[in-house]
Write an enzyme that holds these catalytic residues in place. Structure first.
Site, PDB file in Angstrom:
ATOM      1  N   HIS A  65      24.091  52.304  15.408  1.00 36.30           N
ATOM      2  CA  HIS A  65      23.458  51.694  14.231  1.00 36.30           C
ATOM      3  C   HIS A  65      22.751  50.400  14.589  1.00 36.30           C
ATOM      4  O   HIS A  65      21.885  49.940  13.847  1.00 36.30           O
ATOM      5  CB  HIS A  65      24.494  51.467  13.125  1.00 36.30           C
ATOM      6  CG  HIS A  65      25.667  50.654  13.573  1.00 36.30           C
ATOM      7  ND1 HIS A  65      26.611  51.164  14.431  1.00 36.30           N
ATOM      8  CD2 HIS A  65      26.024  49.379  13.320  1.00 36.30           C
ATOM      9  CE1 HIS A  65      27.515  50.228  14.678  1.00 36.30           C
ATOM     10  NE2 HIS A  65      27.179  49.139  14.019  1.00 36.30           N
ATOM     11  N   LYS A  70      27.837  48.727  23.397  1.00 30.10           N
ATOM     12  CA  LYS A  70      28.516  47.820  24.325  1.00 30.10           C
ATOM     13  C   LYS A  70      29.963  48.219  24.531  1.00 30.10           C
ATOM     14  O   LYS A  70      30.632  48.650  23.593  1.00 30.10           O
ATOM     15  CB  LYS A  70      28.453  46.416  23.700  1.00 30.10           C
ATOM     16  CG  LYS A  70      28.935  45.310  24.580  1.00 30.10           C
ATOM     17  CD  LYS A  70      27.855  44.821  25.509  1.00 30.10           C
ATOM     18  CE  LYS A  70      28.381  43.827  26.515  1.00 30.10           C
ATOM     19  NZ  LYS A  70      29.111  44.469  27.621  1.00 30.10           N
ATOM     20  N   LYS A  94      35.265  46.542  16.564  1.00 29.00           N
ATOM     21  CA  LYS A  94      35.458  45.196  17.084  1.00 29.00           C
ATOM     22  C   LYS A  94      34.184  44.370  16.948  1.00 29.00           C
ATOM     23  O   LYS A  94      34.198  43.245  16.452  1.00 29.00           O
ATOM     24  CB  LYS A  94      35.805  45.369  18.571  1.00 29.00           C
ATOM     25  CG  LYS A  94      36.615  44.298  19.196  1.00 29.00           C
ATOM     26  CD  LYS A  94      36.775  44.556  20.686  1.00 29.00           C
ATOM     27  CE  LYS A  94      37.706  45.692  21.050  1.00 29.00           C
ATOM     28  NZ  LYS A  94      38.071  45.677  22.487  1.00 29.00           N
ATOM     29  N   LYS A 106      32.082  53.026  25.581  1.00 26.03           N
ATOM     30  CA  LYS A 106      33.117  52.795  26.590  1.00 26.03           C
ATOM     31  C   LYS A 106      32.944  53.796  27.709  1.00 26.03           C
ATOM     32  O   LYS A 106      32.442  54.895  27.487  1.00 26.03           O
ATOM     33  CB  LYS A 106      34.511  52.986  25.969  1.00 26.03           C
ATOM     34  CG  LYS A 106      35.607  52.319  26.752  1.00 26.03           C
ATOM     35  CD  LYS A 106      35.702  50.860  26.391  1.00 26.03           C
ATOM     36  CE  LYS A 106      36.837  50.157  27.047  1.00 26.03           C
ATOM     37  NZ  LYS A 106      37.079  48.865  26.373  1.00 26.03           N
ATOM     38  N   SER A 363      30.723  38.289  26.169  1.00 25.10           N
ATOM     39  CA  SER A 363      29.737  39.195  26.775  1.00 25.10           C
ATOM     40  C   SER A 363      28.401  39.066  26.042  1.00 25.10           C
ATOM     41  O   SER A 363      27.327  39.093  26.648  1.00 25.10           O
ATOM     42  CB  SER A 363      30.195  40.646  26.676  1.00 25.10           C
ATOM     43  OG  SER A 363      31.074  40.965  27.727  1.00 25.10           O
TER      44      SER A 363
HETATM   45  N1  GLU Z   1      36.493  45.687  27.925  1.00 24.03           N
HETATM   46  C1  GLU Z   1      36.487  44.631  26.952  1.00 24.03           C
HETATM   47  C2  GLU Z   1      36.981  45.146  25.620  1.00 24.03           C
HETATM   48  O1  GLU Z   1      37.685  46.125  25.526  1.00 24.03           O
HETATM   49  C3  GLU Z   1      35.143  43.922  26.891  1.00 24.03           C
HETATM   50  C4  GLU Z   1      33.979  44.737  26.469  1.00 24.03           C
HETATM   51  C5  GLU Z   1      32.620  44.038  26.635  1.00 24.03           C
HETATM   52  O2  GLU Z   1      32.597  42.871  26.957  1.00 24.03           O
HETATM   53  O3  GLU Z   1      31.620  44.725  26.444  1.00 24.03           O
HETATM   54  O4  GLU Z   1      36.749  44.550  24.599  1.00 24.03           O
END
Ligand code: GLU
Length: 470
Positions: A65, A70, A94, A106, A363
């Protein structure tokens, strides 16, 4: 994990459903948001030790969206597609909860990094980056990985370097991945970010006396007894900051091969250094060693911080947990079924979708830094200092007195990158906590903070969908 528990992915979706049911969404929109948009399984050969080895990896794009999508890349021997999908979904929620304009993704590679040399890992990671790139799953505007379990800064710089080689004309190439070393386009404070976010989230909890009371706690973080499970990057930083800066007592640290407990409080840094040197907690000179780490999870404490894996608190042990507050630093440490048991016991839970969002928040700052090609603070730091000096001079001449030199230096100091990153992260964590609380208190169908956090995410994503389809 008890077999009767819902799986990780089912748990995430069950929590989602509770929240979606509490909202007034157009028919079918909840399902659209919940569904994982795409999952790619890749099998690729890497030339190693004079032969070929085949690796299996995944990248799930849960939502689109907003772009880029990320989320981290996990290297683990037990990685699997369902887990990747669950983690990608959590990334969507998140980012929305902490108001970061990213969708959720992911990735994972089935590998035990311990079995490979650095050179081999470099080779494997670059091959994985090529596979992602050729499928449109890597790039500053489409999909931006980051570190997760089993991966770190060095791997991120290999991915950035490989991408740069494949796209020499892409001026923003380095923004294709975050969590890079600072000298390679990273940002100050990224390594500590998730643990730092956990600290800020718990600090914010203690600013809400009603919440503190609900958890059967009182006062501030000072002297609170904390048990932390997992002394990896997240657990280490969270425990260290809570102990050193907030005066909390770390009375237990649990690792895969045992736990160390000490009612007077452990020195996190000492335990961490010991673990690095010996690879275990057994033999640590202070406190008591428990061979079965699980036993320490059940000890009485004010705050339990699971900071390792999903599903560590399940139907099998939830009723024996003796914490007043559980602060979820890991992704999905409490199964859906265990969550219900804990709530019935009156345990207050600060959910993962909010509490561990510090990593992706910083990030986002790194990505912004890469796109702007300038470090934070470069343009205004000296200006801010000069303004401060002028103000102090004026003040001193007004009161005809010189201010204390230390206080002056502190007041004048212009912000550097780490200060700005921490300030942006703290603001993010405080604001999101308040949004979740507001969602909880304003909707009578919502009974806990996890559901409120999911509802906060869903509401914002639904609004984006709504404006797209107008
Ligand atoms: N792996 C981390 C998480 O689960 C960071 C993800 C990121 O920075 O894109 O939130």
């Amino acid at each position: 994990m008890n077999t009767a528990d819902l799986s990780f992915l089912e748990s995430v979706n069950a929590s989602f459903n509770l929240a979606a049911d509490a909202l007034d969404l157009p028919k079918g929109l909840g399902r659209q948001i919940r569904t994982c948009n795409a999952v790619c399984e890749m099998k690729f050969g890497v030339e190693l030790k004079g032969g070929y080895e085949i690796f299996t990896g995944w990248r799930a794009t849960h939502s689109e969206h907003v772009l880029p999508a990320k989320g981290g890349i996990r290297y683990a021997p037990f990685a699997n597609q369902q887990e990747v999908e669950a983690l990608a979904a959590l990334m969507t929620y998140k980012c929305s909860i902490v108001n970061i304009p990213f969708a959720g993704s992911k990735g994972a590679l089935c590998i035990d990094p311990k079995n490979y040399s650095l050179e081999e890992l470099d080779h494997i990671t670059r091959r994985f980056a090529q596979e992602l790139d050729k499928r449109g799953l890597l790039g500053p505007g489409v999909n931006v990985p980051a570190p997760d379990m089993g991966t770190g800064q060095r791997m991120m710089s290999w991915i950035a370097d490989e991408y740069q080689k494949l796209h020499p004309n892409e001026i923003n190439a380095r923004a294709c991945v975050t969590g890079k070393p600072v000298h390679f386009g990273g940002v100050q404070g990224r390594i500590e970010a998730t643990g730092r976010g956990v600290q800020y989230g718990i600090q914010e909890f203690f600013r809400h006396p009603g919440d503190v009371k609900k958890a059967n706690l009182e006062g501030s973080l000072e002297g609170k007894k904390i048990i932390i499970q997992g002394l990896g990057n997240v657990g280490y930083h969270a425990a260290k900051f809570l102990e050193e800066e907030d005066g909390a007592k770390i009375i237990g640290i649990i690792e895969r091969n045992g736990a160390i407990i000490c009612d007077q409080g452990l020195n996190t840094e000492e335990v961490y250094q010991y673990k690095i040197q010996y690879g275990k907690l057994e033999g640590f000179p202070h406190g008591k060693f428990l061979e079965n780490g699980e036993d320490a999870l059940k000890l009485p404490c004010d705050i339990l911080i699971p900071a390792a894996m999903e599903g560590v608190i399940s139907r099998a042990n939830a009723s024996q947990i003796n914490a007043k507050l559980i602060a979820e630093a890991a992704n999905g440490p409490i199964t859906f079924d265990a969550d219900k048991i804990l709530q019935d016991k009156g345990v207050f839970i600060i959910p993962d979708t909010y509490l561990n969002a510090g990593g992706v928040t910083v990030s986002y700052f790194e990505w912004l830094k890469n796109l702007s090609h300038v470090r934070f603070g470069r343009m205004d730091r000296r200006f801010v200092e000069a303004q401060g000096e002028k103000t102090i001079k004026l003040l001193e001449s007004g009161i005809e007195k010189c201010l204390d030199e230390h206080a002056k230096a502190d007041l004048i100091k212009g912000p550097d990158e780490i200060t700005l990153v921490r300030s942006g992260l703290e603001d993010t964590m405080r604001e999101a906590y308040q949004e979740i609380k507001e969602m909880h208190l304003s909707n009578p169908k919502i009974h806990d903070r996890r559901t409120a956090a999911f509802a906060s995410a869903i509401r914002k994503i639904a609004d984006i969908y709504d404006s797209m389809y107008l």
